[in-house]
Structures are given as C-alpha cells and as structure tokens.
Design a protein around this motif. Structure first.
Motif, PDB file in Angstrom:
ATOM      1  N   ASP A 159      -7.283   5.696  -2.571  1.00  0.00           N
ATOM      2  CA  ASP A 159      -7.826   4.392  -2.947  1.00  0.00           C
ATOM      3  C   ASP A 159      -7.051   3.249  -2.296  1.00  0.00           C
ATOM      4  O   ASP A 159      -7.508   2.122  -2.282  1.00  0.00           O
ATOM      5  CB  ASP A 159      -7.799   4.233  -4.475  1.00  0.00           C
ATOM      6  CG  ASP A 159      -6.391   4.214  -5.013  1.00  0.00           C
ATOM      7  OD1 ASP A 159      -5.608   5.082  -4.589  1.00  0.00           O
ATOM      8  OD2 ASP A 159      -6.074   3.353  -5.843  1.00  0.00           O
ATOM      9  N   SER A 160      -5.854   3.523  -1.791  1.00  0.00           N
ATOM     10  CA  SER A 160      -5.086   2.508  -1.073  1.00  0.00           C
ATOM     11  C   SER A 160      -4.349   3.191   0.062  1.00  0.00           C
ATOM     12  O   SER A 160      -3.933   4.335  -0.055  1.00  0.00           O
ATOM     13  CB  SER A 160      -4.082   1.818  -1.999  1.00  0.00           C
ATOM     14  OG  SER A 160      -3.271   0.934  -1.255  1.00  0.00           O
ATOM     15  N   ILE A 161      -4.187   2.501   1.172  1.00  0.00           N
ATOM     16  CA  ILE A 161      -3.583   3.152   2.325  1.00  0.00           C
ATOM     17  C   ILE A 161      -2.102   2.839   2.452  1.00  0.00           C
ATOM     18  O   ILE A 161      -1.423   3.413   3.297  1.00  0.00           O
ATOM     19  CB  ILE A 161      -4.315   2.745   3.629  1.00  0.00           C
ATOM     20  CG1 ILE A 161      -4.109   1.258   3.937  1.00  0.00           C
ATOM     21  CG2 ILE A 161      -5.782   3.089   3.555  1.00  0.00           C
ATOM     22  CD1 ILE A 161      -4.646   0.850   5.307  1.00  0.00           C
ATOM     23  N   HIS A 278      -3.057   6.276   6.144  1.00  0.00           N
ATOM     24  CA  HIS A 278      -1.977   5.613   5.421  1.00  0.00           C
ATOM     25  C   HIS A 278      -1.083   4.804   6.355  1.00  0.00           C
ATOM     26  O   HIS A 278      -0.910   5.155   7.528  1.00  0.00           O
ATOM     27  CB  HIS A 278      -1.114   6.629   4.669  1.00  0.00           C
ATOM     28  CG  HIS A 278      -1.842   7.328   3.569  1.00  0.00           C
ATOM     29  ND1 HIS A 278      -2.303   6.675   2.451  1.00  0.00           N
ATOM     30  CD2 HIS A 278      -2.222   8.621   3.431  1.00  0.00           C
ATOM     31  CE1 HIS A 278      -2.924   7.544   1.657  1.00  0.00           C
ATOM     32  NE2 HIS A 278      -2.888   8.721   2.232  1.00  0.00           N
ATOM     33  N   VAL A 279      -0.519   3.728   5.787  1.00  0.00           N
ATOM     34  CA  VAL A 279       0.497   2.935   6.459  1.00  0.00           C
ATOM     35  C   VAL A 279       1.748   2.970   5.584  1.00  0.00           C
ATOM     36  O   VAL A 279       1.695   2.630   4.401  1.00  0.00           O
ATOM     37  CB  VAL A 279       0.053   1.471   6.659  1.00  0.00           C
ATOM     38  CG1 VAL A 279       1.167   0.668   7.305  1.00  0.00           C
ATOM     39  CG2 VAL A 279      -1.213   1.414   7.499  1.00  0.00           C
ATOM     40  N   VAL A 280       2.869   3.408   6.153  1.00  0.00           N
ATOM     41  CA  VAL A 280       4.136   3.493   5.422  1.00  0.00           C
ATOM     42  C   VAL A 280       5.045   2.363   5.904  1.00  0.00           C
ATOM     43  O   VAL A 280       5.308   2.232   7.102  1.00  0.00           O
ATOM     44  CB  VAL A 280       4.817   4.851   5.645  1.00  0.00           C
ATOM     45  CG1 VAL A 280       6.170   4.885   4.940  1.00  0.00           C
ATOM     46  CG2 VAL A 280       3.929   5.981   5.131  1.00  0.00           C
ATOM     47  N   ASP A 291       2.549  -8.738  -1.604  1.00  0.00           N
ATOM     48  CA  ASP A 291       1.132  -9.078  -1.472  1.00  0.00           C
ATOM     49  C   ASP A 291       0.284  -7.900  -1.030  1.00  0.00           C
ATOM     50  O   ASP A 291      -0.884  -8.057  -0.696  1.00  0.00           O
ATOM     51  CB  ASP A 291       0.958 -10.222  -0.460  1.00  0.00           C
ATOM     52  CG  ASP A 291       1.631 -11.510  -0.939  1.00  0.00           C
ATOM     53  OD1 ASP A 291       1.645 -11.737  -2.165  1.00  0.00           O
ATOM     54  OD2 ASP A 291       2.135 -12.267  -0.094  1.00  0.00           O
ATOM     55  N   VAL A 292       0.878  -6.694  -1.027  1.00  0.00           N
ATOM     56  CA  VAL A 292       0.166  -5.508  -0.562  1.00  0.00           C
ATOM     57  C   VAL A 292      -0.292  -4.680  -1.757  1.00  0.00           C
ATOM     58  O   VAL A 292       0.465  -4.486  -2.709  1.00  0.00           O
ATOM     59  CB  VAL A 292       1.079  -4.646   0.348  1.00  0.00           C
ATOM     60  CG1 VAL A 292       0.334  -3.426   0.848  1.00  0.00           C
ATOM     61  CG2 VAL A 292       1.583  -5.478   1.522  1.00  0.00           C
ATOM     62  N   ASN A 293      -1.515  -4.197  -1.705  1.00  0.00           N
ATOM     63  CA  ASN A 293      -2.017  -3.293  -2.739  1.00  0.00           C
ATOM     64  C   ASN A 293      -1.424  -1.916  -2.490  1.00  0.00           C
ATOM     65  O   ASN A 293      -1.971  -1.093  -1.770  1.00  0.00           O
ATOM     66  CB  ASN A 293      -3.551  -3.241  -2.686  1.00  0.00           C
ATOM     67  CG  ASN A 293      -4.116  -2.252  -3.685  1.00  0.00           C
ATOM     68  OD1 ASN A 293      -3.501  -1.974  -4.712  1.00  0.00           O
ATOM     69  ND2 ASN A 293      -5.273  -1.693  -3.379  1.00  0.00           N
TER      70      ASN A 293
END
Length: 865
Positions: A159-161, A278-280, A291-293
């Motif tokens: 649901d979020s990357i 995904h972004v790690v 500010d990131v989900n």
C-alpha cells in the motif's frame, strides 16, 4: 514467484495466526502450526544461504516448492487468515496432512542439495559446500534485517512504497541497506534495482541537487533515456524517470539523505503501480521523512554484547579463530565500544596492530590511548552532523558532555540548566524559554545526536515527535562533546586528581563539572578551585556518583550563578550557600528546615531540595519559611517534604512549577496564580477525613497544564469505593493528568472525560475503583494517550464517539480484566498489554484489524516463557 518469497508468505501467515489466536486454538491445531512455522523458518534460512550456482542447479526442485505452496494457499485460503480451517476438526485433518506433505518436500530439497555437495567434494577436495552456503553476512541486527527483507517482498504490504531506516552515524544503516540490496532473493524478486548516495550536500544552494539525484537514478534505470533528456528541465527528467519505471517492480535505495525536502522529492518522483515496488531511504535525520507516507520505519538499534564480540572477533581475526586466552579481554574491549559498529570496526583495526600482550590493558584501562585514537577518528565522521547545527544548538548539545559518561539525564533537569546557563535568547520566536529548550532537545533527538533512554507515554503518538523523559550521549558523542568543549572553553571536567596541573587546567573556566565529588575532600583541589576560580566560576556542577558522606563544597565562589549539588549529601542546609547572592539555580540534598535567610538569594529562579534517601521521618512535615514569598523571581520550586507557608498579602507571580508538596500547600495556591505544573504527594494520617479537599483549590488555577496527585499509602475498605467528597472539576487548561491511590468510583470519571484539552491520562493503583468502567459517548474528545495500571477493573467499555484521537493505549497489571469493548481505534499507534488475563490478551490480538494500519502491538506476560 521466487521460492524465498513463497515460503516467507506462508511462514508469515502462520506466525501471525499463532500470535493472534493462540489462546483459542485447541492443542493439536496449535502444535501443527508451531511445527509448520519451525520447519518453514528453517527452510527459508536454508534458501537464503544458497549461492547463485546452487539455485541454478536445483531450479526444478525449487520451482516444485513454489507450485506446492501456490496450490496450498489456493486450497486453504491462508492468504486471508481464515482461521476457521484451523479450529474446525474436519478441516484440521486436511490441513495437517497438507503441512506434513509440504515439510516432507522441503526436506527432500535440502537432502538433494547436500547430496550435490558430496558429489562436488569427490571432485574437489576443498570445502565447496562451505563456500556454497556461507556468504559473507553482516554481523548482528539479524532481526531488523529479516523484517526489512520480508516486508520488501510480501504482497499485502504494497500500500506504500516508502521505507525509512534511521539511526546515528556509524550504526550500520548503509551496511544493512547494502546487505539487502545485494541479497540474491532481492535480486531475483525485483526487475530493477538502483543505489544512489544522496549525501550531505543535497539541498538548495549546495553542490548536489535533487536534479542530479534524478539523473543518477535514471542513469541506472535507462541510460539511453537519460541521454535524451539531459538538456531538459528537472520536471522533464522526473517524468522520464516515472515513465522508465512504470510497470516494473523496482527497488531504489537513497542512502544518507540529509535535506528536509527529500520527502517532497520522493512523493513526486516515483510511480506507485501497487506491484511491490519500493524506495528505501536512510538518514541520521529522522524528520527528512516526515512528509512521506511510510510503509515501514526502522530505528536502528545498537549491537548487544554478543553481537559486538562477534563483529570485533571477525574483523581482528579474518578467516581464523580467536585464541582462547584472548576471549575474556576481547569481550571486555567489545563491550567498551557500546554497540556501535563503526567504533568496533575502528577498534578492531587498531587492535590488530598491537601485541596481544596489550589486550588486557586496552580492556581494563578507563582511557586507554587506543580508544582515544579511535574516538578521534570517529569524531571526523561525526563532525558534519555537529557543524550543521545553529550555535545555540551546538552549546546545548556540547553541554550534555558535562554529565558523566552513560549518565541518564532527566529532561526537566537538563532543560532547567540550559535555561539558567542563558543559552537561549528571549528573542527566539514568540515562545517561552521552556518551549525553546524542549524544541532544541527534540531537534537533537531527531538528528540522532542524543540517545533517548526513557520516553514519556505521549511520545509514541508520533515517531517524529519524541517526547523525552530521560536522555544521554553515546560514548562516541560524549568524547566528541568533551573534546569540543575544551576547544571552545564551554566547560571543564574534573574527574581525577593530578597534583601537577590542576591549577593550569581550571584557570579561566566559567563552568566546572565535577565527575568525582570526593575530589572536594582533597585540600589541594578544594583550595585551588576556591582561589583560582573565585572570580571566574559561574557554574559548579557536582555530577559525580551520589556521595552519602558530606564533603566540603566550594561556597567561596562569590560570582557563582548555578550550583547543582544534588549528588552530595548535606546533613543540614548549608548556611554558607546563602553568601552566593548571585545564584539563579540551587539544587541540594539535605534534611531539616530551610532557614528564613533563604530569601537573601533574591535572584534565585530554581530551588530544588531533596531529602537524603535513607532518612524518612514518618509524619514529620516542614513548612518553608514565610520569607519564601519574598523570592519574587522563583520559577521552579521542587522541595520534597516541604510545604508553602500560610499566604500573606503577597504572591509568586513567576512560579510555574511546584512539585512534591502535600495537600497543605494547596490551601495557598491562590498565591501562585500562573502555576502550570503541580505535583502533590499525599501520605495519609490515621485520622484523615478526606485528603482530596485539595482539589477544591486546584480548580482555580486557570493556567495549570500538568497535574500529578499520588496517595503513597492508600487504604481501601473491601467493597467500599466512594470517598466522602464528590469528584472535583478541573481547569479546562489541563493537558496532562496523573492520579494514583484515590479510590473514586468510575461514575466520577465524567468530569475528567469532559476536559476539552486533556491529552494524556495516567491512572495507577486504584485511582478509580469498581468492576466496570463505561465511557460515555463523546468522552475524552482530545485524549491521545491513556495508561491504566494496577486497577481492579473487570469490564472496560467505550461508547461510540469516545477517544476519537487516542493514539497510545497501555494496560498493565489489571489481573481481573476480562471484558474489553473498545470499538474501532482508527488513530491508534501503539497498544500495550502487560500481565493481564488471557482473555484480555486474546481480545487485543484478535481485534488488531480494528487498529490503524502499522499500529505497534505489544503483549507480554511474565508467566509465559
């Protein structure tokens, strides 16, 4: 579907099933699930150790495992956590057979692997088997590595990357990310992988820009596209990047980000096709991701003793074992590194260059040169985190080095000292000095510069808002702060006696921090401080271990403004301190009364007097002298065992904190109209009628924000829950309320439930009594944190519309609690249940789906293994 992914799916589902419904499962069902979880975990670890050659040779067998698991999921619905198939006796037999069949197939694959290795050994008499299964792994943090890897590949977590790895410099963020990035299962799972180091300079006005970051990513995703857009705008490059990533399952690691605008960049630069991409992000600065989900947040921990020794041993003795006679010294050296991988690696490098005969010295000497050299190297790495701070932040941070190593500093003590040290300019924003100081502490924590030892309950409603109870410095930062403080003349520390140079080292210093209070008993030290620092010393901080035998303190420093001697016991109040008329801050430990001449300290703002812990005069209370009302500048009064005297025709308008007084002080609260924080400690006398009459006076404090009231020796009659007086009405300004030992019936809670600004409520030791607490509709409109501890509740029920903003719920030691009806908790961030009944545990686990996504659930029972 990759085999690691397939096995992890079933393992995760079964593990969650065991955690959530273990109290309801019949023993046979629980046994088969535990068996399956153990075997799947073992096989998953086996697969993870396979190198690429082994995977290729066994591809047919591994794909067979994948097909079996896919069929298993389709048939039994485990992907949807359908627990009926586990409790239902008829379906239990099918599930049991299926699990045993799957485990048998897993065993065959492992057997095939070892057979192939035996064949290889016949051809090559080297340990090819060892090479095939033993990739070089990072040492320690296996728990955090496993969680991150599994979450990156599990399908229902799409649901979020965005993932965020946070921690202090040198703790292993990059190592962990790199280990995951280069993992064979990760390589197999993601179509596209990109590694970019954002670095310190990223941000407006600096060399490295977000546009360059985009170019770096695009160069690894599709170099041809980058060539086409190189002359274009940043927006065109971002659009090209999105188009290039569209439809691909990608993993992008953005390492070592510093700039606070990174959140905006992340949200706008990557497509989310809900396909497991995904972004790690890694950083020492927690708020860069505010500010990131975020899907997942890792707060990197330090290594434990065993992990530290493993890493040190691996780095010193590469490829060989450690000689047994070095084990004890090596473990002590590793422990002195305090769990920071960077320290361990540097110490290992230095240690490998010295004779083994020196290991004992390195392990036992408090300030061995090898550690000093290591800290100096580490300081070069840490310096960029320090230099970016504003000057006022630098002073506050360095000042923490004035406390001893590993000292657990109470937040209130640190903030009070920062304020009286005058680190803050009154022009700093339109806030109070206390607010500015709290902000600085918050800022330092979010930059990984300090360690938070204890958090207040209100700290957990936002990972980016660490409300701190106690804090301190890691040994690497402590060394850094002491070194910088010497360079800047901020303070000087005395921790040992050196007869030859004491006069030289203390000369000219305005702040002296004593880490060994017994030094005062040495005539040479005492006289040197009194003579050399008489006109320069402004702060004398006695932070050494508590000294229960009185030592002489230098009261001849006539310009002293701050004296903290809480860790030194005085038999009586030291009258010599009254000559220090410039004092703003005074903290002492003594027994007996305070003299009327205390009012001679007219500039005093903070007065803290604690009794010696081993002496307690039961029932004996002391009044402060009437002259206390003449000390108009008092802001903070913490005098355990004392009370304010009868009110004259004056008041203390500046007083905002009054702690550890009894109910007698409450009768004169009209003399402190601006009070914000009040702590009342009540010890019941045998003939006490109702000690809670004090609440009648508290209700008039219209600026009160925090109230703590504790009855230390409550007496409850069996079956009687009603006090003599009805429950009071508190001021609407109240934000935090803590009650213990009151014994009021739950029906009186309605007055508290209607407080519009109340955010934190702590109920301990039968603050309220009775079997049932039913919260009325729309109760607690703004409450964010609730603690219920050692209460005799049996049933807890919340009406619809109550606790709309609750984010932290903790229930501890409520042994009778059996029924919970809490409804939905859409804003909850953390639920903790400690030592409650099995039914309470089951409810909390089984209703986890009603909590907000990502809520942390902690259930602990001391009677379970």
């Amino acid at each position: 579907m990759a085999v690691y992914f397939a096995v992890s799916v079933v393992h995760r589902v079964i593990s969650e099933a065991i955690k959530r419904v273990d109290v309801l499962l019949p023993p046979p069902s629980l046994k088969i699930l535990e068996f399956a979880e153990k075997e799947l975990k073992s096989f998953r670890n086996f697969v993870e150790r396979l190198d690429s050659k082994s995977r290729e040779r066994m591809s047919a067998s591994l794909h067979g495992i994948i097909h079996t698991i896919e069929a298993y999921i389709d048939e039994y619905g485990f992907m949807y956590l359908d627990m009926n198939i586990i409790v239902d006796e008829e379906r239990y037999e099918d599930v049991s057979r299926g699990i045993h069949s799957l485990v048998e197939q897993l065993k065959k694959v492992e057997k095939e692997y070892y057979t192939l290795q035996e064949d290889d050994q016949k051809e090559v008499v080297s340990s090819s088997s060892s090479r095939a299964v033993s990739k070089s792994k990072m040492v320690g943090l296996c728990d955090q590595r496993r969680l991150l890897k599994d979450d990156l590949i599990l399908p229902w977590l799409a649901d979020s990357i965005f993932y965020f790895i946070f921690g202090m410099a040198g703790i292993g963020k990059t190592t962990l990310s790199r280990e995951i990035f280069e993992d064979l299962d990760i390589i197999e799972w993601f179509e596209c992988r990109v590694w970019v180091t954002a670095g310190f300079e990223w941000g407006p006005g600096n060399e490295r820009t977000s546009e360059e970051i985009t170019e770096d990513i695009l160069a690894q995703v599709d170099p041809e596209v980058l060539k086409m857009v190189m002359g274009g705008s940043e927006e065109e490059k971002i659009e090209a990047l999105k188009e290039s990533l569209k439809g691909k399952r990608y993993l992008i690691v953005l390492d070592d980000a510093w700039n606070e605008n990174v959140g905006e960049y992340l949200q706008s630069s990557f497509p989310d096709d809900r396909n497991g991409s995904h972004v790690v992000l890694t950083s020492t600065v927690k708020y860069v991701a505010r500010d990131v989900n975020l899907k997942y947040f890792i707060d990197m921990r330090l290594l434990d003793k065993e992990e530290s020794w493993d890493l040190l041993r691996q780095k010193v003795f590469v490829g060989v074992s450690c000689p047994p006679h070095l084990d004890d010294a090596g473990k002590k050296i590793a422990e002195k590194c305090d769990g920071l991988p960077l320290t361990i690696v540097i110490i290992a490098d230095l240690l490998s260059k010295v004779p083994e005969s020196l290991w004992i010295d390195v392990a036992t000497k408090r300030k061995h040169k090898l550690f000093v050299d290591a800290y100096n190297q580490i300081s070069q790495v840490l310096n960029s985190s320090y230099e970016i701070l504003f000057d006022v932040f630098k002073n506050c941070f360095l000042y923490m080095g004035a406390f001893p190593l590993k000292y657990e500093i109470p937040k209130s003590r640190l903030i009070n000292l920062w304020i009286v040290e005058e680190f803050f300019d009154h022009t700093m924003a339109d806030k109070t000095l206390e607010h500015n100081a709290a902000f600085v502490l918050w800022y330092l924590a979010l930059r990984s510069l300090i360690m938070v030892y204890q958090k207040d309950i209100s700290s957990f409603f936002n990972s980016f808002n660490p409300h701190i109870k106690t804090c301190g410095l890691h040994s690497t930062w402590w060394h850094f702060c002491q070194t910088k403080a010497r360079e800047t003349n901020l303070f000087h520390v005395l921790d040992c006696y050196n007869e030859n140079d004491i006069e030289e080292v203390i000369e000219g210093h305005t702040r002296l921090s004593i880490h060994n209070n017994v030094l005062f008993s040495l005539k040479h030290v005492y006289n040197s401080i009194e003579e050399i620092c008489a006109s320069t010393a402004r702060s004398l901080l006695c932070f050494g271990p508590y000294c229960q035998y009185m030592v002489p303190v230098c009261f001849g420093l006539k310009f002293l403004r701050r004296l903290d001697a809480l860790n030194i016991r005085f038999y009586d109040f030291p009258l010599a301190v009254l000559k220090l008329v410039k004092l703003r801050y005074l903290a002492l430990t003594c027994n007996g009364t305070l003299p009327p001449s205390i009012s001679d300290l007219r500039k005093l703002q903070y007065l803290i007097v604690h009794p010696h812990l081993s002496i307690k005069s039961c029932g004996v209370l002391f009044n402060l002298p009437m002259e206390i009302w003449d000390m108009k500048r008092l802001k903070h009064l913490h005098v355990t065992g004392y009370d304010l005297p009868n009110l004259g025709d004056t008041s203390l308008q500046e007083l905002i904190t009054l702690l550890d007084v009894t109910t007698r002080s409450c009768m004169v609260l009209s003399g402190v109209p601006n009070l914000k924080k009040l702590g009342i400690k009540i010890e019941l006398a045998p003939d006490a009628v109702d000690p809670l009459y004090c609440f009648d006076h508290i209700s008039h404090l219209t600026k009160l924000e925090s109230l703590k009231c504790v009855i230390v020796n409550p007496e409850f009659k069996l079956g009687v829950v009603s006090p003599v007086l009805s429950f009071p009405c508190f001021s609407f300004s109240l934000i935090k309320l803590s009650l213990s030992g009151m014994g009021y019936p739950w029906k009186e809670m309605s007055n508290i439930a209607s407080l519009p600004n109340l955010e934190v409520l702590k109920l301990r030791f039968n603050a309220f009594r009775g079997p049932e607490w039913e919260v009325e509709e729309n109760g607690f409109p703004n409450l964010q944190a609730l603690l219920v501890e050692d209460i005799d509740l049996v049933k807890l029920k919340w009406a619809h519309g109550s606790f709309n903003y609750l984010e932290v719920l903790r229930i501890r030691h409520c042994y009778k609690l059996e029924e919970l009806h809490l409804g939905n908790l859409p804003t909850i961030v953390e639920v903790e249940v400690v030592d409650c009944s099995p039914l309470t545990e089951w409810y909390v686990k089984n209703n986890a789906m009603k909590y907000s996504y990502g809520a942390r659930l902690f259930v602990r029972s001391s009677w379970k293994l």
